[in-house]
Design a protein around this motif. Structure first.
Motif, PDB file in Angstrom:
ATOM      1  N   CYS A 185       0.735   2.363   5.411  1.00 55.84           N
ATOM      2  CA  CYS A 185       1.330   2.436   4.024  1.00 55.84           C
ATOM      3  C   CYS A 185       2.218   1.548   4.821  1.00 55.84           C
ATOM      4  CB  CYS A 185       1.280   3.746   3.720  1.00 55.84           C
ATOM      5  SG  CYS A 185      -0.403   4.015   3.759  1.00 55.84           S
ATOM      6  N   ASP A 186       3.275   0.713   2.930  1.00 56.98           N
ATOM      7  CA  ASP A 186       4.255   1.031   3.364  1.00 56.98           C
ATOM      8  C   ASP A 186       4.982   1.652   2.831  1.00 56.98           C
ATOM      9  OD1 ASP A 186       4.260  -2.027   3.507  1.00 56.98           O
ATOM     10  OD2 ASP A 186       2.639  -1.988   2.067  1.00 56.98           O
ATOM     11  N   GLY A 187       4.781   3.058   2.370  1.00 51.47           N
ATOM     12  CA  GLY A 187       5.657   3.666   1.997  1.00 51.47           C
ATOM     13  C   GLY A 187       5.343   5.359   1.220  1.00 51.47           C
ATOM     14  N   ALA A 188       5.900   6.455   1.357  1.00 53.35           N
ATOM     15  CA  ALA A 188       5.442   7.041   0.375  1.00 53.35           C
ATOM     16  C   ALA A 188       6.059   7.827  -1.173  1.00 53.35           C
ATOM     17  CB  ALA A 188       4.830   7.799   1.268  1.00 53.35           C
ATOM     18  N   ILE A 189       5.380   8.156  -2.301  1.00 53.17           N
ATOM     19  CA  ILE A 189       6.255   9.273  -2.915  1.00 53.17           C
ATOM     20  C   ILE A 189       5.308  10.328  -2.522  1.00 53.17           C
ATOM     21  CG2 ILE A 189       7.097   9.164  -5.095  1.00 53.17           C
ATOM     22  CD1 ILE A 189       7.256   6.246  -5.069  1.00 53.17           C
ATOM     23  N   LEU A 190       6.190  11.372  -2.280  1.00 53.98           N
ATOM     24  CA  LEU A 190       6.007  12.719  -2.071  1.00 53.98           C
ATOM     25  C   LEU A 190       6.115  13.612  -3.036  1.00 53.98           C
ATOM     26  CD1 LEU A 190       6.070  13.319   1.462  1.00 53.98           C
ATOM     27  CD2 LEU A 190       3.939  12.350   0.060  1.00 53.98           C
ATOM     28  N   THR A 238       0.824  -1.313  -0.313  1.00 58.48           N
ATOM     29  CA  THR A 238      -0.310  -0.376   0.390  1.00 58.48           C
ATOM     30  C   THR A 238       0.981   1.553  -0.351  1.00 58.48           C
ATOM     31  OG1 THR A 238      -1.105  -1.248   0.963  1.00 58.48           O
ATOM     32  CG2 THR A 238      -1.748   1.552   1.355  1.00 58.48           C
ATOM     33  N   ILE A 239       0.799   2.114  -1.175  1.00 60.46           N
ATOM     34  CA  ILE A 239       2.018   3.269  -0.963  1.00 60.46           C
ATOM     35  C   ILE A 239       0.974   4.978  -1.245  1.00 60.46           C
ATOM     36  CG2 ILE A 239       3.853   4.227  -2.743  1.00 60.46           C
ATOM     37  CD1 ILE A 239       4.475   1.184  -2.974  1.00 60.46           C
ATOM     38  N   LEU A 240       1.213   5.328  -1.071  1.00 53.19           N
ATOM     39  CA  LEU A 240       0.617   6.543  -0.560  1.00 53.19           C
ATOM     40  C   LEU A 240       1.582   7.230  -1.709  1.00 53.19           C
ATOM     41  CD1 LEU A 240      -1.384   8.859   1.036  1.00 53.19           C
ATOM     42  CD2 LEU A 240       0.859   9.686   2.773  1.00 53.19           C
ATOM     43  N   ILE A 241       0.276   8.364  -2.745  1.00 52.18           N
ATOM     44  CA  ILE A 241       0.934   9.670  -3.312  1.00 52.18           C
ATOM     45  C   ILE A 241       0.500  10.677  -3.109  1.00 52.18           C
ATOM     46  CG2 ILE A 241       2.185  10.392  -5.668  1.00 52.18           C
ATOM     47  CD1 ILE A 241       2.995   7.173  -4.866  1.00 52.18           C
ATOM     48  N   THR A 242       1.412  11.422  -3.195  1.00 57.85           N
ATOM     49  CA  THR A 242       0.452  12.644  -2.833  1.00 57.85           C
ATOM     50  C   THR A 242       0.899  13.846  -4.748  1.00 57.85           C
ATOM     51  OG1 THR A 242       3.053  14.034  -2.130  1.00 57.85           O
ATOM     52  CG2 THR A 242       0.881  13.684  -0.827  1.00 57.85           C
ATOM     53  N   ALA A 243      -0.139  14.550  -4.734  1.00 57.86           N
ATOM     54  CA  ALA A 243       0.192  14.979  -6.452  1.00 57.86           C
ATOM     55  C   ALA A 243      -0.128  16.318  -6.560  1.00 57.86           C
ATOM     56  CB  ALA A 243      -0.441  13.818  -7.577  1.00 57.86           C
ATOM     57  N   GLY A 244       0.041  16.790  -7.270  1.00 58.01           N
ATOM     58  CA  GLY A 244      -0.722  18.161  -8.390  1.00 58.01           C
ATOM     59  C   GLY A 244      -0.308  19.794  -6.445  1.00 58.01           C
ATOM     60  N   PRO A 245      -0.799  20.791  -7.465  1.00 57.13           N
ATOM     61  CA  PRO A 245      -0.968  22.093  -6.102  1.00 57.13           C
ATOM     62  C   PRO A 245      -1.148  21.303  -5.136  1.00 57.13           C
ATOM     63  CG  PRO A 245      -2.017  22.577  -8.021  1.00 57.13           C
ATOM     64  CD  PRO A 245      -1.877  21.158  -8.117  1.00 57.13           C
ATOM     65  N   GLY A 282       3.184  12.965 -10.567  1.00 58.18           N
ATOM     66  CA  GLY A 282       2.751  11.905  -9.659  1.00 58.18           C
ATOM     67  C   GLY A 282       0.755  10.938  -9.735  1.00 58.18           C
ATOM     68  N   TYR A 283       0.503  11.460 -10.980  1.00 54.24           N
ATOM     69  CA  TYR A 283      -0.577  10.376 -11.655  1.00 54.24           C
ATOM     70  C   TYR A 283       0.347   9.717 -12.150  1.00 54.24           C
ATOM     71  CZ  TYR A 283      -4.568  12.519 -10.466  1.00 54.24           C
ATOM     72  OH  TYR A 283      -5.845  13.635  -9.685  1.00 54.24           O
ATOM     73  N   ALA A 284       1.651   9.720 -13.089  1.00 55.40           N
ATOM     74  CA  ALA A 284       1.433   8.668 -13.695  1.00 55.40           C
ATOM     75  C   ALA A 284       2.351   7.632 -12.410  1.00 55.40           C
ATOM     76  CB  ALA A 284       3.036   9.331 -14.578  1.00 55.40           C
ATOM     77  N   ILE A 285       2.732   8.110 -11.808  1.00 61.57           N
ATOM     78  CA  ILE A 285       3.627   7.219 -10.785  1.00 61.57           C
ATOM     79  C   ILE A 285       2.750   6.417  -9.933  1.00 61.57           C
ATOM     80  CG2 ILE A 285       5.142   7.422  -8.379  1.00 61.57           C
ATOM     81  CD1 ILE A 285       6.393   9.636  -9.497  1.00 61.57           C
TER      82      ILE A 285
END
Ligand code: CTP
Length: 405
Positions: free
Chosen positions: A273-278, A194-201, A221-224
């Motif tokens: 989550c197992d991790g996050a990409i911000l 389970t991975i958290l992504i933040t994206a956009g402004p 972010g959406y591509a990731i």
């Protein structure tokens, strides 16, 4: 598990339909299973017999077979496909897709598809640059479809310009590169993570009609998020306002406006989550006071007092446990590597993805990006300028190596 990919190829009425034969051969060579759906008009451009022979599957055109009444289920086709490639996509089919018209099997299958949809337009240059076509293409992008841009060259009309369907080799590369790599479940370290992504402004309100924000498009972010979901990860995408959307089943999208809202959701979900990409371009400042009424113009100066927003990344860096990873982005304009290194340490990232606004084709507005990844041993890994979807794959490969090292 079976490693072979299923690709549904949709063919519409365009001279470029002859290239579908080459597309099928290239896909079959790569070990892909191909099923073909044709619009009725496209049969005038290339014979179903040729395509059925090359694809080793009956070609589908009608909703049912009038001889025996058997039904061609667009729902089953949509579920079967790992990707739906519509090549060539005529202006007419693009317009119908953009407006939900479902008057042939290709279009009903499009509406039922749960997989990524790739659209390779092919048409005359004037049709391609007509505002109606441009708007329809923008609508398709907004719905999460991937447009394979046509190239510029000689067209069937004899004119020169943009509208030629991209070459089959390039189309096949783009489609196959976006699909999950052929790996077994055991090797796929990202499956079920389970991975958290933040994206956009983010948008920081000043009054009911004004806000502070930035030019982030959210594309990276959406591509990731999509690349991770393609690898079987469960993605929680916390997104600021963008024009994008994703229909991927593996992605739960949570829309926010402000940095405070984004932080609240990140704080809530990150511990599970197992991790996050911000990747979000979080506004560093917000208005100290949010006026409930519209601020009126007057003849004197207006000073706006700003206060800093919370640093989401730095906070997650302090609560991260040893089984979680945390990665961030740095968009810099000067002393790029030095600043990125500083952020890597300050925010306790496992690695940081650096892009510079000085690199042509990199940054907010583009479909391309040029990155370097700095790992926690300060080693810098440099990448070429690429499409953001390919950059996302590079980042995912880096993450996989990091998680297995
Ligand atoms: N970030 C965040 N919360 C913030 C600011 C940044 O989560 N309030 C994250 C971004 O998503 C990115 C990383 O931190 O992954 C670096 O963002 P950036 O804006 O470059 O860093 P800042 O710390 O804001 O530094 P500056 O704007 O001064 O360069």
């Amino acid at each position: 598990m079976s490693n072979s990919k299923n690709i549904l190829l949709g063919i519409t009425g365009s001279i470029a339909a002859y290239k579908a034969a080459i597309l099928i051969r290239l896909l079959i060579k790569q070990g892909v299973q191909v099923k073909v759906i044709m619009t009725p008009l496209s049969k005038e451009f290339i014979s179903p017999l040729t395509l059925a022979t090359l694809s080793k599957n009956p070609v589908l055109v009608d909703f049912f077979n009038p001889e025996n009444g058997s039904w061609n289920s667009h729902v089953d086709l949509g579920i079967w496909a790992d990707a739906f490639l519509i090549a060539p996509a005529s202006a007419n089919t693009i317009a119908k897709m953009a407006h939900g018209i479902a008057d042939n099997l290709l279009l009903t299958s499009y509406l039922s598809a749960r997989c990524p949809v790739f659209v390779a337009p092919a048409m005359d240059l004037d049709m391609f640059r007509h505002p109606t076509t441009s708007q329809n293409i923008e609508v398709l992008k907004k719905y999460g479809n991937i447009i394979i841009e046509p190239s510029t060259g000689e067209l069937a009309s004899g004119l020169e310009g943009k509208g030629r369907m991209e070459e089959p080799e390039m189309i096949v590369d783009q489609v196959l590169n976006s699909l999950p790599a052929e790996i077994t479940d055991q090797q796929n370290i990202l499956k079920d993570k389970t991975i958290l992504i933040t994206a956009g402004p983010t948008r920081e309100p000043i009054d009911p009609v004004r806000f502070i924000s930035n030019y982030s498009s959210g594309k990276m972010g959406y591509a990731i998020a999509e690349a991770l979901a393609n690898r079987g990860a469960n993605v929680i995408l916390v997104s600021g306002p963008t024009h994008l959307s994703t229909r991927h089943q593996g992605i739960e999208t949570l829309m926010v406006e402000t940095a405070d809202d984004m932080k609240a959701l990140c704080d809530k979900h990150f511990p599970n989550c197992d991790g996050a990409i911000l990747t979000a371009a979080v506004a560093d400042y917000k208005a100290a006071r949010h006026s409930k009424q519209k601020i009126k113009r007057n003849d004197t100066r207006l000073s706006l007092e700003l206060v800093t927003n919370a640093d989401i990344a730095a906070h997650l860096g302090t609560i991260k446990n040893e089984n979680q990873f945390l990665a961030g982005f740095a968009l810099e304009s000067e002393n790029e590597e030095g600043n990125a290194l500083e952020k890597l340490k300050k925010k306790n990232f496992d690695f940081i993805v650096l892009n510079s606004i000085n690199d042509h084709g990199a940054g907010f507005h583009t479909d391309t990006n040029k990155i370097s990844i700095i790992d926690r041993y300060n080693k810098i890994h440099k990448f070429e300028l690429k499409k953001k979807t390919e950059v996302a794959s590079d980042i995912i490969h880096f993450l996989e190596k990091y998680l297995t090292s």
